[in-house]
Design an enzyme around this catalytic site. Structure first.
Site, PDB file in Angstrom:
ATOM      1  N   GLY A  65       0.821  -1.319   0.012  1.00 32.11           N
ATOM      2  CA  GLY A  65       0.120   0.067   0.114  1.00 32.11           C
ATOM      3  C   GLY A  65       0.767   1.140  -0.028  1.00 32.11           C
ATOM      4  O   GLY A  65       0.585   2.059  -0.783  1.00 32.11           O
ATOM      5  N   ARG A 116       7.565   1.946   1.297  1.00 37.31           N
ATOM      6  CA  ARG A 116       7.725   0.235   1.669  1.00 37.31           C
ATOM      7  C   ARG A 116       8.105  -0.446   0.390  1.00 37.31           C
ATOM      8  O   ARG A 116       9.300  -1.088   0.543  1.00 37.31           O
ATOM      9  CB  ARG A 116       6.354  -0.377   2.162  1.00 37.31           C
ATOM     10  CG  ARG A 116       7.025  -1.735   3.080  1.00 37.31           C
ATOM     11  CD  ARG A 116       6.015  -2.296   3.792  1.00 37.31           C
ATOM     12  NE  ARG A 116       5.011  -1.602   4.196  1.00 37.31           N
ATOM     13  CZ  ARG A 116       3.624  -1.705   4.107  1.00 37.31           C
ATOM     14  NH1 ARG A 116       3.220  -2.785   3.389  1.00 37.31           N
ATOM     15  NH2 ARG A 116       2.773  -0.695   4.776  1.00 37.31           N
ATOM     16  N   ARG A 148       0.783  -9.546  -2.089  1.00 42.37           N
ATOM     17  CA  ARG A 148       0.890  -8.397  -1.173  1.00 42.37           C
ATOM     18  C   ARG A 148       1.519  -8.425   0.130  1.00 42.37           C
ATOM     19  O   ARG A 148       1.549  -9.601   0.613  1.00 42.37           O
ATOM     20  CB  ARG A 148      -0.759  -8.071  -0.980  1.00 42.37           C
ATOM     21  CG  ARG A 148      -1.170  -6.958   0.128  1.00 42.37           C
ATOM     22  CD  ARG A 148      -2.383  -6.401   0.010  1.00 42.37           C
ATOM     23  NE  ARG A 148      -2.944  -5.890   1.361  1.00 42.37           N
ATOM     24  CZ  ARG A 148      -2.448  -4.910   1.879  1.00 42.37           C
ATOM     25  NH1 ARG A 148      -1.492  -4.136   1.391  1.00 42.37           N
ATOM     26  NH2 ARG A 148      -2.812  -4.536   3.222  1.00 42.37           N
ATOM     27  N   SER A 158      -0.089  -4.383   6.036  1.00 46.78           N
ATOM     28  CA  SER A 158      -0.207  -4.171   7.293  1.00 46.78           C
ATOM     29  C   SER A 158      -1.768  -4.647   7.661  1.00 46.78           C
ATOM     30  O   SER A 158      -2.505  -4.280   6.964  1.00 46.78           O
ATOM     31  CB  SER A 158       0.197  -2.998   8.003  1.00 46.78           C
ATOM     32  OG  SER A 158      -0.689  -2.183   7.505  1.00 46.78           O
ATOM     33  N   ASP A 210      -1.585  -3.074  14.499  1.00 43.89           N
ATOM     34  CA  ASP A 210      -2.485  -2.556  15.488  1.00 43.89           C
ATOM     35  C   ASP A 210      -3.412  -3.475  15.769  1.00 43.89           C
ATOM     36  O   ASP A 210      -3.518  -4.616  15.197  1.00 43.89           O
ATOM     37  CB  ASP A 210      -2.854  -1.328  15.010  1.00 43.89           C
ATOM     38  CG  ASP A 210      -3.869  -1.232  13.798  1.00 43.89           C
ATOM     39  OD1 ASP A 210      -3.169  -1.265  12.706  1.00 43.89           O
ATOM     40  OD2 ASP A 210      -5.028  -1.730  13.991  1.00 43.89           O
ATOM     41  N   ARG A 246       7.329  -0.470  12.459  1.00 42.26           N
ATOM     42  CA  ARG A 246       6.732  -0.992  11.433  1.00 42.26           C
ATOM     43  C   ARG A 246       7.678  -1.400  10.605  1.00 42.26           C
ATOM     44  O   ARG A 246       7.543  -2.637  10.073  1.00 42.26           O
ATOM     45  CB  ARG A 246       5.749  -0.080  11.021  1.00 42.26           C
ATOM     46  CG  ARG A 246       4.301  -0.398  10.828  1.00 42.26           C
ATOM     47  CD  ARG A 246       3.658   0.778  10.328  1.00 42.26           C
ATOM     48  NE  ARG A 246       2.583   0.991  10.882  1.00 42.26           N
ATOM     49  CZ  ARG A 246       1.282   1.116  10.323  1.00 42.26           C
ATOM     50  NH1 ARG A 246       1.184   0.879   9.020  1.00 42.26           N
ATOM     51  NH2 ARG A 246       0.418   1.253  11.102  1.00 42.26           N
TER      52      ARG A 246
END
Ligand code: HPA
Length: 233
Positions: free
Chosen positions: A20, A24, A87, A90, A204, A217
């Site tokens: 996403g 990253r 994919r 998170s 989370d 993260r």
């Protein structure tokens, strides 16, 4: 050239990891790949191609949510002949036993998005992962002793829900975690007869309200990236 990806034919590998967050994608390309070239900067949605242990691979940002992801996934498959999409994302835990940093492999992806119903004339399509990729990812993660869990996930359209307890319905049905993209990835993979899998790191928890920081993260994503790389070849 497609509308949202400024790459030439052949610039993108047959296997693409999608994230996403385009940063990253950049982090992963720089950390794990050699001979890296950036093939896309349109809208800041970076895409890179490089080599990992002699295998060619691309990493592409998709943005958050089903509509943005569906644009990139459609173009990767239809314009660039991509055959495998993994994919690396998170998710938020919906179960007490799914902890921060756990690696969740999405076996199926339900959704509250109307995209499914629009596509199937009001009926529901059960979007699920490619079993071969799922089996391989799970076996690798187990061998590495990563905290891996396989099961149902939810791809929601709503991050800030009107009803803060809405997630509990999905939780009661055993859904492990919530994110915002996998349902369309699995449905489009089925439509075009390609392979797809979602690997997710728990960032989370809706159960405990804990969350990991953005720096943590980045580091915690390494076990997920190693699992994704184990799928090559
Ligand atoms: N909700 C939706 N998407 C997410 C979450 C969440 O809590 N965490 C990571 N992606």
């Amino acid at each position: 050239m497609s509308i949202h990806i400024g790459a030439k034919p052949g610039d993108i590998a047959e296997t693409v990891f999608i994230a996403g967050d385009p940063l990253r994608a950049k982090y992963m390309a720089n950390k794990y790949l050699s001979d890296v070239s950036c093939y896309n900067e349109v809208r800041g949605m970076y895409g890179y191609t490089g080599n990992y242990q002699g295998k060619r691979i691309s990493v592409q940002g998709t943005g958050m949510g089903i509509p943005s992801t569906a644009i990139y996934v459609n173009e990767l498959i239809r314009e660039y002949q991509v055959k495998t999409l993994v994919r690396i994302g998170s998710c938020g835990s919906l179960q007490p036993h799914i902890k921060l940093y756990d690696l969740v492999v999405g076996m199926s992806a339900s959704t509250d998005s109307s995209i499914n119903k629009l596509q199937f004339n009001g009926m529901d399509f059960a979007a699920c992962a490619d079993f071969g990729l799922l089996h391989k990812a799970y076996t690798f993660a187990e061998q590495q002793k990563f905290p891996v869990k396989v099961g149902h996930i939810l791809s929601t359209d709503v991050f800030y829900d009107e009803d803060p307890e809405a997630w509990k319905l999905w939780s009661r049905y055993g859904v492990l975690a919530v994110e915002m993209e996998s349902n369309c990835l699995y449905t489009l993979a089925a439509k075009y007869g390609i392979q797809a899998l979602s690997l997710l790191t728990v960032s989370d928890s809706l159960v405990t309200k804990e969350a990991i920081s953005s720096e943590e993260r980045e580091k915690s994503f390494d076990q997920m990236m190693q699992t994704a790389l184990s799928l090559l070849g």
